[in-house]
Motif scaffolding. Structure first.
Motif: not given
Length: 563
Positions: A412-436
Protein backbone atom coordinates in the motif's frame (compact mmCIF):
# COMPACT_ATOMS: atom_id res chain seq x y z
CA UNK A 1 69.28 41.62 -3.71
CA UNK A 2 65.99 43.15 -4.88
CA UNK A 3 66.95 42.62 -8.53
CA UNK A 4 67.99 39.04 -7.82
CA UNK A 5 64.68 38.27 -6.11
CA UNK A 6 62.71 39.78 -8.98
CA UNK A 7 64.55 37.68 -11.53
CA UNK A 8 64.39 34.36 -9.66
CA UNK A 9 61.10 32.49 -10.05
CA UNK A 10 61.77 30.32 -7.02
CA UNK A 11 61.86 33.24 -4.58
CA UNK A 12 58.54 34.11 -2.91
CA UNK A 13 57.66 37.77 -2.47
CA UNK A 14 54.73 36.99 -0.14
CA UNK A 15 55.17 38.37 3.37
CA UNK A 16 56.11 35.90 6.06
CA UNK A 17 54.85 35.95 9.64
CA UNK A 18 57.10 37.41 12.33
CA UNK A 19 58.58 34.87 14.78
CA UNK A 20 55.99 35.58 17.51
CA UNK A 21 53.16 35.40 14.98
CA UNK A 22 54.52 32.09 13.59
CA UNK A 23 54.88 30.65 17.10
CA UNK A 24 51.24 31.44 17.88
CA UNK A 25 50.12 29.80 14.63
CA UNK A 26 52.16 26.74 15.57
CA UNK A 27 50.21 26.58 18.83
CA UNK A 28 46.99 26.73 16.84
CA UNK A 29 48.06 23.83 14.64
CA UNK A 30 49.01 21.83 17.74
CA UNK A 31 45.46 22.10 19.07
CA UNK A 32 46.08 24.89 21.59
CA UNK A 33 43.45 27.16 20.07
CA UNK A 34 42.60 29.25 23.15
CA UNK A 35 46.24 29.92 24.01
CA UNK A 36 46.96 30.82 20.39
CA UNK A 37 43.95 33.15 20.24
CA UNK A 38 45.02 35.02 23.36
CA UNK A 39 48.58 35.34 22.10
CA UNK A 40 47.53 36.53 18.63
CA UNK A 41 45.10 39.08 20.04
CA UNK A 42 47.80 40.46 22.33
CA UNK A 43 50.20 40.77 19.40
CA UNK A 44 47.52 42.55 17.35
CA UNK A 45 47.04 45.19 20.05
CA UNK A 46 50.67 46.29 19.59
CA UNK A 47 50.77 46.02 15.78
CA UNK A 48 49.78 48.45 13.06
CA UNK A 49 48.61 48.42 9.46
CA UNK A 50 48.36 45.20 7.48
CA UNK A 51 50.27 43.26 10.15
CA UNK A 52 47.58 44.16 12.70
CA UNK A 53 44.83 43.00 10.34
CA UNK A 54 46.62 39.69 9.72
CA UNK A 55 46.97 39.11 13.48
CA UNK A 56 43.32 40.01 14.10
CA UNK A 57 42.19 37.65 11.33
CA UNK A 58 44.23 34.80 12.78
CA UNK A 59 43.09 35.59 16.31
CA UNK A 60 39.46 35.51 15.17
CA UNK A 61 40.03 32.15 13.51
CA UNK A 62 41.71 30.80 16.66
CA UNK A 63 38.81 31.94 18.86
CA UNK A 64 36.46 30.16 16.44
CA UNK A 65 38.45 26.96 16.85
CA UNK A 66 38.39 27.47 20.62
CA UNK A 67 34.59 27.56 20.50
CA UNK A 68 34.09 31.28 21.16
CA UNK A 69 32.31 32.44 18.01
CA UNK A 70 31.12 35.68 19.59
CA UNK A 71 34.71 36.78 20.16
CA UNK A 72 35.63 35.52 16.68
CA UNK A 73 32.94 37.68 15.06
CA UNK A 74 33.97 40.72 17.08
CA UNK A 75 37.59 40.51 15.96
CA UNK A 76 36.73 39.61 12.36
CA UNK A 77 34.59 42.76 12.12
CA UNK A 78 37.73 44.84 12.79
CA UNK A 79 39.66 43.33 9.87
CA UNK A 80 40.03 45.11 6.53
CA UNK A 81 40.10 42.06 4.23
CA UNK A 82 41.48 44.19 1.38
CA UNK A 83 44.65 44.77 3.39
CA UNK A 84 45.03 41.13 4.44
CA UNK A 85 46.60 38.48 2.21
CA UNK A 86 48.13 35.03 2.18
CA UNK A 87 47.24 32.47 4.81
CA UNK A 88 45.64 35.04 7.13
CA UNK A 89 43.23 36.08 4.38
CA UNK A 90 42.39 32.42 3.66
CA UNK A 91 41.78 31.73 7.38
CA UNK A 92 39.51 34.76 7.61
CA UNK A 93 37.57 33.50 4.59
CA UNK A 94 37.30 30.02 6.10
CA UNK A 95 36.09 31.49 9.39
CA UNK A 96 33.37 33.49 7.63
CA UNK A 97 32.33 30.47 5.55
CA UNK A 98 32.05 28.20 8.59
CA UNK A 99 30.11 30.86 10.49
CA UNK A 100 27.69 31.09 7.55
CA UNK A 101 27.22 27.33 7.62
CA UNK A 102 26.68 27.35 11.39
CA UNK A 103 23.99 30.02 10.85
CA UNK A 104 22.25 27.78 8.28
CA UNK A 105 23.19 30.20 5.50
CA UNK A 106 25.13 28.04 3.00
CA UNK A 107 24.39 30.53 0.27
CA UNK A 108 26.95 32.89 1.83
CA UNK A 109 29.82 30.43 1.64
CA UNK A 110 30.95 31.19 -1.89
CA UNK A 111 31.02 34.95 -1.26
CA UNK A 112 33.04 34.40 1.92
CA UNK A 113 35.63 32.22 0.18
CA UNK A 114 35.97 34.41 -2.91
CA UNK A 115 39.42 35.93 -3.32
CA UNK A 116 41.20 33.56 -0.95
CA UNK A 117 43.62 30.79 -1.86
CA UNK A 118 43.41 27.53 0.15
CA UNK A 119 46.80 26.37 -1.15
CA UNK A 120 48.60 28.65 1.35
CA UNK A 121 46.95 26.94 4.33
CA UNK A 122 48.24 23.94 6.29
CA UNK A 123 46.70 20.66 5.06
CA UNK A 124 44.01 20.31 7.78
CA UNK A 125 42.80 23.90 7.30
CA UNK A 126 42.97 23.49 3.54
CA UNK A 127 40.70 20.46 3.84
CA UNK A 128 38.24 22.50 5.91
CA UNK A 129 38.27 25.24 3.25
CA UNK A 130 37.32 22.73 0.57
CA UNK A 131 34.68 21.07 2.76
CA UNK A 132 33.05 24.44 3.38
CA UNK A 133 33.17 25.15 -0.35
CA UNK A 134 31.57 21.77 -1.04
CA UNK A 135 28.64 22.47 1.25
CA UNK A 136 28.09 25.84 -0.35
CA UNK A 137 28.20 24.41 -3.86
CA UNK A 138 25.82 21.58 -2.99
CA UNK A 139 23.33 24.04 -1.51
CA UNK A 140 23.39 25.83 -4.87
CA UNK A 141 22.73 22.62 -6.80
CA UNK A 142 26.26 22.12 -8.16
CA UNK A 143 26.61 18.40 -7.38
CA UNK A 144 29.75 17.78 -9.42
CA UNK A 145 31.42 20.91 -8.08
CA UNK A 146 30.66 19.83 -4.51
CA UNK A 147 32.08 16.36 -5.18
CA UNK A 148 35.20 17.91 -6.73
CA UNK A 149 35.74 20.15 -3.69
CA UNK A 150 35.40 17.17 -1.37
CA UNK A 151 37.86 15.22 -3.50
CA UNK A 152 40.40 18.04 -3.06
CA UNK A 153 39.83 17.90 0.70
CA UNK A 154 40.55 14.16 0.81
CA UNK A 155 44.34 14.44 1.07
CA UNK A 156 44.13 16.61 4.21
CA UNK A 157 41.76 14.30 6.11
CA UNK A 158 42.44 11.26 8.23
CA UNK A 159 40.58 8.48 10.02
CA UNK A 160 36.81 8.71 10.39
CA UNK A 161 36.75 12.20 8.89
CA UNK A 162 38.25 10.90 5.69
CA UNK A 163 35.90 7.92 5.62
CA UNK A 164 32.87 10.17 6.08
CA UNK A 165 34.04 12.55 3.36
CA UNK A 166 34.49 9.66 0.92
CA UNK A 167 30.98 8.46 1.68
CA UNK A 168 29.72 11.96 0.93
CA UNK A 169 31.54 11.96 -2.42
CA UNK A 170 29.94 8.62 -3.25
CA UNK A 171 26.54 9.98 -2.26
CA UNK A 172 26.93 13.01 -4.52
CA UNK A 173 28.13 10.99 -7.51
CA UNK A 174 25.45 8.36 -6.96
CA UNK A 175 22.80 11.01 -7.59
CA UNK A 176 24.03 11.48 -11.19
CA UNK A 177 22.56 9.47 -14.03
CA UNK A 178 24.85 7.24 -16.07
CA UNK A 179 25.22 9.63 -19.01
CA UNK A 180 26.07 12.63 -16.82
CA UNK A 181 28.52 10.66 -14.70
CA UNK A 182 30.28 9.30 -17.79
CA UNK A 183 30.54 12.66 -19.55
CA UNK A 184 31.74 14.56 -16.47
CA UNK A 185 34.35 11.89 -15.70
CA UNK A 186 35.64 12.03 -19.26
CA UNK A 187 36.04 15.82 -19.00
CA UNK A 188 38.27 15.67 -15.92
CA UNK A 189 41.97 16.31 -16.65
CA UNK A 190 44.69 13.82 -15.76
CA UNK A 191 45.57 14.00 -12.09
CA UNK A 192 42.28 15.57 -11.03
CA UNK A 193 41.49 14.23 -7.53
CA UNK A 194 37.86 13.62 -8.47
CA UNK A 195 38.67 11.26 -11.35
CA UNK A 196 39.31 8.13 -9.31
CA UNK A 197 36.11 8.70 -7.34
CA UNK A 198 34.11 9.16 -10.53
CA UNK A 199 35.83 6.16 -12.07
CA UNK A 200 34.94 4.00 -9.08
CA UNK A 201 31.29 5.03 -9.44
CA UNK A 202 31.43 4.05 -13.13
CA UNK A 203 33.03 0.67 -12.36
CA UNK A 204 30.43 -0.13 -9.72
CA UNK A 205 27.69 0.48 -12.27
CA UNK A 206 29.46 -1.73 -14.82
CA UNK A 207 30.18 1.27 -17.08
CA UNK A 208 33.42 1.81 -19.05
CA UNK A 209 36.21 4.10 -17.89
CA UNK A 210 37.16 6.99 -20.20
CA UNK A 211 40.84 6.35 -19.33
CA UNK A 212 42.80 4.29 -16.79
CA UNK A 213 42.73 5.30 -13.14
CA UNK A 214 45.39 7.69 -11.93
CA UNK A 215 47.76 5.11 -10.44
CA UNK A 216 49.62 7.10 -7.82
CA UNK A 217 52.53 5.43 -6.09
CA UNK A 218 53.08 1.83 -5.12
CA UNK A 219 52.89 -0.14 -8.37
CA UNK A 220 56.08 -1.41 -9.96
CA UNK A 221 55.98 -4.18 -12.56
CA UNK A 222 59.51 -3.70 -13.87
CA UNK A 223 60.80 -6.83 -12.14
CA UNK A 224 58.23 -9.08 -13.81
CA UNK A 225 58.81 -10.77 -17.15
CA UNK A 226 57.39 -8.95 -20.20
CA UNK A 227 53.63 -9.18 -20.52
CA UNK A 228 51.96 -11.52 -23.00
CA UNK A 229 49.52 -10.20 -25.57
CA UNK A 230 46.55 -10.91 -23.28
CA UNK A 231 48.21 -9.14 -20.33
CA UNK A 232 49.51 -12.24 -18.53
CA UNK A 233 52.42 -11.04 -16.41
CA UNK A 234 52.69 -13.01 -13.15
CA UNK A 235 55.03 -12.16 -10.28
CA UNK A 236 58.49 -13.73 -10.14
CA UNK A 237 57.84 -15.41 -6.81
CA UNK A 238 54.41 -15.70 -5.21
CA UNK A 239 53.57 -16.04 -1.51
CA UNK A 240 50.12 -17.08 -0.26
CA UNK A 241 49.16 -16.28 3.34
CA UNK A 242 46.33 -18.48 4.65
CA UNK A 243 45.22 -19.84 8.04
CA UNK A 244 46.35 -23.39 7.39
CA UNK A 245 45.87 -24.15 11.09
CA UNK A 246 43.53 -22.76 13.72
CA UNK A 247 39.81 -21.99 13.64
CA UNK A 248 39.82 -20.62 10.09
CA UNK A 249 41.66 -23.57 8.54
CA UNK A 250 38.42 -25.08 7.20
CA UNK A 251 37.60 -21.87 5.30
CA UNK A 252 41.10 -21.66 3.84
CA UNK A 253 40.90 -25.12 2.21
CA UNK A 254 38.54 -24.14 -0.66
CA UNK A 255 40.46 -20.87 -1.22
CA UNK A 256 43.78 -22.76 -1.43
CA UNK A 257 42.40 -25.41 -3.79
CA UNK A 258 40.72 -22.84 -6.04
CA UNK A 259 43.94 -20.85 -6.29
CA UNK A 260 45.92 -23.95 -7.18
CA UNK A 261 43.30 -24.96 -9.76
CA UNK A 262 43.80 -21.66 -11.56
CA UNK A 263 47.58 -21.83 -11.10
CA UNK A 264 47.95 -25.29 -12.67
CA UNK A 265 45.42 -24.54 -15.41
CA UNK A 266 47.86 -21.90 -16.73
CA UNK A 267 50.21 -23.64 -19.20
CA UNK A 268 52.62 -20.75 -19.60
CA UNK A 269 55.54 -20.15 -17.29
CA UNK A 270 54.37 -19.84 -13.69
CA UNK A 271 56.15 -18.41 -10.64
CA UNK A 272 57.21 -20.62 -7.75
CA UNK A 273 54.51 -20.50 -5.08
CA UNK A 274 54.90 -20.85 -1.30
CA UNK A 275 52.13 -21.10 1.31
CA UNK A 276 52.61 -19.48 4.72
CA UNK A 277 50.45 -20.31 7.76
CA UNK A 278 48.96 -17.25 9.46
CA UNK A 279 47.20 -19.38 12.15
CA UNK A 280 44.19 -17.10 11.66
CA UNK A 281 45.51 -14.39 13.99
CA UNK A 282 46.70 -10.81 13.35
CA UNK A 283 50.07 -11.59 14.94
CA UNK A 284 50.43 -14.69 12.79
CA UNK A 285 49.52 -12.77 9.65
CA UNK A 286 52.10 -10.04 10.31
CA UNK A 287 54.77 -12.67 10.98
CA UNK A 288 53.84 -14.62 7.84
CA UNK A 289 53.98 -11.45 5.71
CA UNK A 290 57.40 -10.54 7.15
CA UNK A 291 58.70 -14.03 6.40
CA UNK A 292 57.33 -13.90 2.84
CA UNK A 293 59.16 -10.60 2.29
CA UNK A 294 62.37 -11.97 3.80
CA UNK A 295 62.15 -14.98 1.48
CA UNK A 296 62.22 -12.73 -1.58
CA UNK A 297 58.59 -12.99 -2.73
CA UNK A 298 57.59 -10.04 -4.88
CA UNK A 299 53.82 -10.46 -4.49
CA UNK A 300 51.64 -11.71 -1.64
CA UNK A 301 48.11 -13.14 -1.74
CA UNK A 302 46.29 -13.01 1.61
CA UNK A 303 45.69 -13.00 4.49
CA UNK A 304 42.08 -14.11 4.82
CA UNK A 305 40.31 -12.64 7.88
CA UNK A 306 39.39 -8.99 8.35
CA UNK A 307 41.51 -8.73 11.50
CA UNK A 308 44.53 -10.24 9.75
CA UNK A 309 44.17 -7.90 6.78
CA UNK A 310 43.90 -4.86 9.03
CA UNK A 311 47.07 -5.87 10.89
CA UNK A 312 49.10 -6.29 7.68
CA UNK A 313 47.79 -3.07 6.12
CA UNK A 314 48.57 -1.12 9.29
CA UNK A 315 52.29 -1.93 9.12
CA UNK A 316 54.46 1.11 8.37
CA UNK A 317 56.68 -0.95 6.04
CA UNK A 318 54.35 -3.11 3.94
CA UNK A 319 56.63 -2.63 0.95
CA UNK A 320 55.81 -5.81 -1.02
CA UNK A 321 52.51 -5.49 -2.88
CA UNK A 322 49.66 -7.76 -1.86
CA UNK A 323 46.14 -8.89 -2.67
CA UNK A 324 44.31 -9.21 0.65
CA UNK A 325 41.43 -11.68 0.65
CA UNK A 326 39.13 -9.52 2.74
CA UNK A 327 38.50 -5.92 3.71
CA UNK A 328 40.49 -4.64 6.65
CA UNK A 329 39.63 -1.88 9.10
CA UNK A 330 42.04 0.39 7.22
CA UNK A 331 42.19 1.24 3.54
CA UNK A 332 44.73 -0.62 1.38
CA UNK A 333 48.07 1.24 1.34
CA UNK A 334 49.50 2.24 -2.07
CA UNK A 335 50.47 -0.86 -4.01
CA UNK A 336 48.01 -3.14 -2.18
CA UNK A 337 44.54 -4.44 -3.05
CA UNK A 338 41.57 -5.84 -1.12
CA UNK A 339 39.31 -8.52 -2.65
CA UNK A 340 36.31 -9.90 -0.78
CA UNK A 341 32.98 -11.68 -1.03
CA UNK A 342 31.37 -9.55 1.67
CA UNK A 343 27.59 -9.46 2.32
CA UNK A 344 27.74 -5.71 1.69
CA UNK A 345 28.69 -6.42 -1.93
CA UNK A 346 25.44 -8.33 -2.46
CA UNK A 347 23.42 -5.46 -1.01
CA UNK A 348 25.13 -2.88 -3.21
CA UNK A 349 24.78 -5.06 -6.31
CA UNK A 350 21.07 -5.62 -5.63
CA UNK A 351 20.41 -1.90 -5.22
CA UNK A 352 22.18 -1.12 -8.50
CA UNK A 353 20.27 -3.94 -10.24
CA UNK A 354 16.91 -2.50 -9.18
CA UNK A 355 17.83 1.11 -9.89
CA UNK A 356 19.03 0.19 -13.38
CA UNK A 357 15.50 -1.11 -14.00
CA UNK A 358 13.83 2.01 -12.58
CA UNK A 359 12.66 0.35 -9.36
CA UNK A 360 13.03 3.00 -6.67
CA UNK A 361 10.48 2.00 -4.01
CA UNK A 362 11.62 -1.21 -2.41
CA UNK A 363 10.34 -3.50 0.31
CA UNK A 364 13.26 -4.99 2.24
CA UNK A 365 13.07 -8.39 3.96
CA UNK A 366 16.14 -9.37 5.96
CA UNK A 367 17.21 -12.23 8.16
CA UNK A 368 18.34 -11.70 11.74
CA UNK A 369 21.81 -13.20 11.15
CA UNK A 370 24.91 -11.01 10.67
CA UNK A 371 25.13 -11.57 6.90
CA UNK A 372 21.52 -10.55 6.44
CA UNK A 373 21.92 -7.41 8.55
CA UNK A 374 25.09 -6.32 6.76
CA UNK A 375 23.53 -6.86 3.34
CA UNK A 376 20.40 -4.91 4.30
CA UNK A 377 22.41 -1.98 5.70
CA UNK A 378 24.51 -1.75 2.54
CA UNK A 379 21.41 -2.01 0.34
CA UNK A 380 19.58 0.77 2.17
CA UNK A 381 22.59 3.07 2.05
CA UNK A 382 23.20 2.51 -1.65
CA UNK A 383 19.52 2.86 -2.57
CA UNK A 384 19.25 6.11 -0.65
CA UNK A 385 22.43 7.52 -2.20
CA UNK A 386 20.96 7.06 -5.66
CA UNK A 387 17.53 8.46 -4.95
CA UNK A 388 15.64 5.29 -4.07
CA UNK A 389 13.33 4.72 -1.11
CA UNK A 390 12.77 1.83 1.28
CA UNK A 391 9.02 1.56 1.77
CA UNK A 392 9.28 -0.92 4.62
CA UNK A 393 11.66 -3.28 6.39
CA UNK A 394 10.57 -6.72 7.57
CA UNK A 395 12.98 -8.64 9.80
CA UNK A 396 12.44 -12.39 10.02
CA UNK A 397 13.93 -15.19 12.09
CA UNK A 398 14.87 -18.71 11.08
CA UNK A 399 11.14 -19.50 10.90
CA UNK A 400 9.61 -16.35 9.34
CA UNK A 401 6.06 -16.88 10.64
CA UNK A 402 3.14 -14.77 9.44
CA UNK A 403 4.27 -11.36 8.22
CA UNK A 404 1.46 -10.87 5.71
CA UNK A 405 0.12 -7.73 7.41
CA UNK A 406 3.49 -6.00 7.05
CA UNK A 407 3.72 -7.05 3.40
CA UNK A 408 0.25 -5.67 2.64
CA UNK A 409 1.23 -2.40 4.34
CA UNK A 410 4.39 -2.17 2.20
CA UNK A 411 2.38 -2.79 -0.97
CA UNK A 412 0.00 0.00 0.00
CA UNK A 413 3.00 2.29 0.56
CA UNK A 414 3.93 1.92 -3.11
CA UNK A 415 6.64 -0.76 -3.08
CA UNK A 416 7.41 -1.70 -6.68
CA UNK A 417 9.99 -4.40 -5.90
CA UNK A 418 11.38 -6.60 -3.12
CA UNK A 419 14.88 -7.16 -1.77
CA UNK A 420 15.38 -10.45 0.11
CA UNK A 421 18.44 -10.95 2.34
CA UNK A 422 17.42 -14.43 3.54
CA UNK A 423 18.34 -18.07 3.00
CA UNK A 424 16.43 -20.36 0.69
CA UNK A 425 14.49 -22.08 3.48
CA UNK A 426 13.26 -18.70 4.76
CA UNK A 427 12.41 -17.51 1.25
CA UNK A 428 10.28 -20.60 0.61
CA UNK A 429 8.09 -19.62 3.58
CA UNK A 430 7.90 -15.97 2.51
CA UNK A 431 7.11 -16.29 -1.20
CA UNK A 432 3.46 -17.41 -0.78
CA UNK A 433 2.87 -14.49 1.59
CA UNK A 434 4.44 -12.10 -0.92
CA UNK A 435 2.11 -13.44 -3.60
CA UNK A 436 -0.95 -12.90 -1.42
CA UNK A 437 0.19 -9.29 -0.83
CA UNK A 438 0.43 -8.65 -4.59
CA UNK A 439 4.20 -9.01 -5.11
CA UNK A 440 4.14 -12.15 -7.30
CA UNK A 441 4.51 -10.14 -10.52
CA UNK A 442 6.91 -7.52 -9.14
CA UNK A 443 10.69 -7.73 -9.37
CA UNK A 444 12.21 -9.71 -6.51
CA UNK A 445 15.96 -9.66 -5.97
CA UNK A 446 17.83 -11.63 -3.33
CA UNK A 447 21.38 -11.99 -2.03
CA UNK A 448 23.57 -15.00 -2.77
CA UNK A 449 22.29 -16.42 0.54
CA UNK A 450 19.20 -17.50 -1.40
CA UNK A 451 20.85 -20.69 -2.63
CA UNK A 452 21.74 -21.78 0.90
CA UNK A 453 19.46 -24.66 1.77
CA UNK A 454 18.26 -25.22 -1.79
CA UNK A 455 18.95 -28.04 -4.24
CA UNK A 456 15.64 -29.89 -4.57
CA UNK A 457 13.79 -28.58 -7.59
CA UNK A 458 10.40 -29.86 -6.41
CA UNK A 459 10.76 -27.74 -3.25
CA UNK A 460 12.53 -24.78 -4.81
CA UNK A 461 10.00 -24.24 -7.61
CA UNK A 462 8.28 -21.79 -5.26
CA UNK A 463 11.35 -19.53 -5.69
CA UNK A 464 10.80 -19.18 -9.43
CA UNK A 465 11.24 -15.63 -10.65
CA UNK A 466 13.62 -14.50 -7.90
CA UNK A 467 16.88 -13.03 -9.22
CA UNK A 468 20.12 -13.31 -7.25
CA UNK A 469 23.86 -12.67 -7.69
CA UNK A 470 26.14 -15.68 -7.89
CA UNK A 471 29.36 -17.02 -9.33
CA UNK A 472 29.96 -17.20 -13.07
CA UNK A 473 31.70 -20.57 -12.76
CA UNK A 474 28.66 -22.34 -11.25
CA UNK A 475 26.18 -20.58 -13.51
CA UNK A 476 27.79 -20.86 -16.92
CA UNK A 477 31.42 -21.90 -16.56
CA UNK A 478 34.62 -19.92 -17.15
CA UNK A 479 37.75 -20.40 -19.21
CA UNK A 480 40.53 -22.18 -17.34
CA UNK A 481 38.33 -24.25 -15.04
CA UNK A 482 36.51 -27.53 -15.73
CA UNK A 483 32.71 -27.39 -15.29
CA UNK A 484 31.44 -27.01 -11.75
CA UNK A 485 29.62 -30.34 -11.89
CA UNK A 486 32.85 -32.15 -12.74
CA UNK A 487 35.04 -30.43 -10.15
CA UNK A 488 32.47 -30.73 -7.35
CA UNK A 489 32.36 -34.49 -7.86
CA UNK A 490 36.11 -34.76 -7.40
CA UNK A 491 36.81 -32.16 -4.70
CA UNK A 492 34.87 -31.76 -1.43
CA UNK A 493 36.27 -28.21 -1.20
CA UNK A 494 34.34 -27.27 -4.36
CA UNK A 495 30.92 -28.50 -3.24
CA UNK A 496 27.94 -26.65 -1.84
CA UNK A 497 28.75 -23.45 0.02
CA UNK A 498 32.50 -24.09 -0.35
CA UNK A 499 32.23 -23.64 -4.12
CA UNK A 500 32.04 -19.90 -3.66
CA UNK A 501 35.36 -19.83 -1.80
CA UNK A 502 36.87 -22.17 -4.40
CA UNK A 503 35.95 -19.67 -7.14
CA UNK A 504 37.27 -16.86 -4.94
CA UNK A 505 40.66 -18.58 -4.66
CA UNK A 506 40.80 -19.10 -8.42
CA UNK A 507 40.23 -15.39 -8.98
CA UNK A 508 42.96 -14.48 -6.50
CA UNK A 509 45.43 -16.25 -8.79
CA UNK A 510 43.89 -14.60 -11.85
CA UNK A 511 44.29 -11.11 -10.37
CA UNK A 512 47.90 -11.85 -9.38
CA UNK A 513 48.76 -13.01 -12.90
CA UNK A 514 46.99 -10.17 -14.74
CA UNK A 515 47.54 -7.39 -12.20
CA UNK A 516 49.32 -4.97 -14.53
CA UNK A 517 46.46 -5.23 -17.02
CA UNK A 518 43.97 -4.36 -14.28
CA UNK A 519 46.02 -1.45 -12.94
CA UNK A 520 47.12 0.23 -16.16
CA UNK A 521 44.27 -0.25 -18.64
CA UNK A 522 40.83 1.29 -18.69
CA UNK A 523 39.51 -1.93 -20.26
CA UNK A 524 41.40 -4.17 -17.85
CA UNK A 525 38.39 -6.30 -16.97
CA UNK A 526 38.89 -9.99 -16.13
CA UNK A 527 36.28 -12.71 -16.62
CA UNK A 528 36.70 -14.46 -13.28
CA UNK A 529 35.05 -17.45 -11.66
CA UNK A 530 33.21 -15.17 -9.20
CA UNK A 531 32.17 -12.67 -11.88
CA UNK A 532 33.61 -9.79 -13.86
CA UNK A 533 36.58 -8.23 -12.02
CA UNK A 534 37.86 -4.65 -12.16
CA UNK A 535 39.75 -2.27 -9.87
CA UNK A 536 38.15 0.81 -8.35
CA UNK A 537 41.13 3.18 -8.19
CA UNK A 538 41.42 2.98 -4.38
CA UNK A 539 42.81 -0.51 -3.92
CA UNK A 540 39.49 -2.34 -4.10
CA UNK A 541 38.54 -5.15 -6.46
CA UNK A 542 35.01 -4.61 -7.76
CA UNK A 543 33.10 -7.72 -8.76
CA UNK A 544 30.12 -7.61 -11.10
CA UNK A 545 28.36 -10.88 -10.21
CA UNK A 546 26.70 -13.35 -12.54
CA UNK A 547 22.98 -12.79 -12.12
CA UNK A 548 20.77 -15.87 -12.15
CA UNK A 549 17.06 -16.56 -11.73
CA UNK A 550 15.16 -19.53 -10.36
CA UNK A 551 13.18 -21.27 -13.11
CA UNK A 552 11.51 -24.63 -12.59
CA UNK A 553 13.15 -24.77 -9.18
CA UNK A 554 16.64 -24.53 -10.68
CA UNK A 555 18.98 -21.49 -10.92
CA UNK A 556 19.39 -20.38 -14.54
CA UNK A 557 21.89 -17.68 -15.64
CA UNK A 558 20.41 -14.47 -17.00
CA UNK A 559 21.50 -13.36 -20.45
CA UNK A 560 24.60 -11.10 -20.47
CA UNK A 561 25.08 -11.81 -16.79
CA UNK A 562 21.99 -9.75 -15.96
CA UNK A 563 23.61 -6.39 -16.79
Amino acid sequence: MALLAAGCASVSTAPTAAPEHAAALAQLEQGQAREAAQRLEALASAAKGSQRYALLADAAFAWHDAGDDARARSLAAQVDARRTGGASRARLALLQAELALAAQQPGGVQAALAGSDPAVLPAPQQARWYLAQARGLESGGDIVGAAAARARADAGLQGSGRDENRREIERLLSSLDDATLSSRAAALPAGDPLYNFAGRALVRRGLPLPRPFDRGEGWDFSQRAPAAADGYRPPRKLAVLLPLSGQLATASGPVRDGLLAGYYAERRERPPITFYDTTGTPTGAVAAYAQAVADGNDFVVGPLSREEVGAVFAQPDARVSSLALNRGNVAPPPGHLAFSLAPEDDGIAAADYLLAREHRNVLVIGGSDENGRRAVDAFRERLGERGGRVTGVVSVGEQPGDVSAQLVQAAAAGADSVFLAVRGSQARALVPQLAMAGFASRTRVATSQLVSGTGKAEEDVVLDGIVFPGEAWQARGVAGLPPYSQVSELLPTARGGAARLFAFGHDAWLISAFLERLVTRNDGELAGATGSLRLDGFGGVVRQPQWSIFSGGVPVPLAAGGR
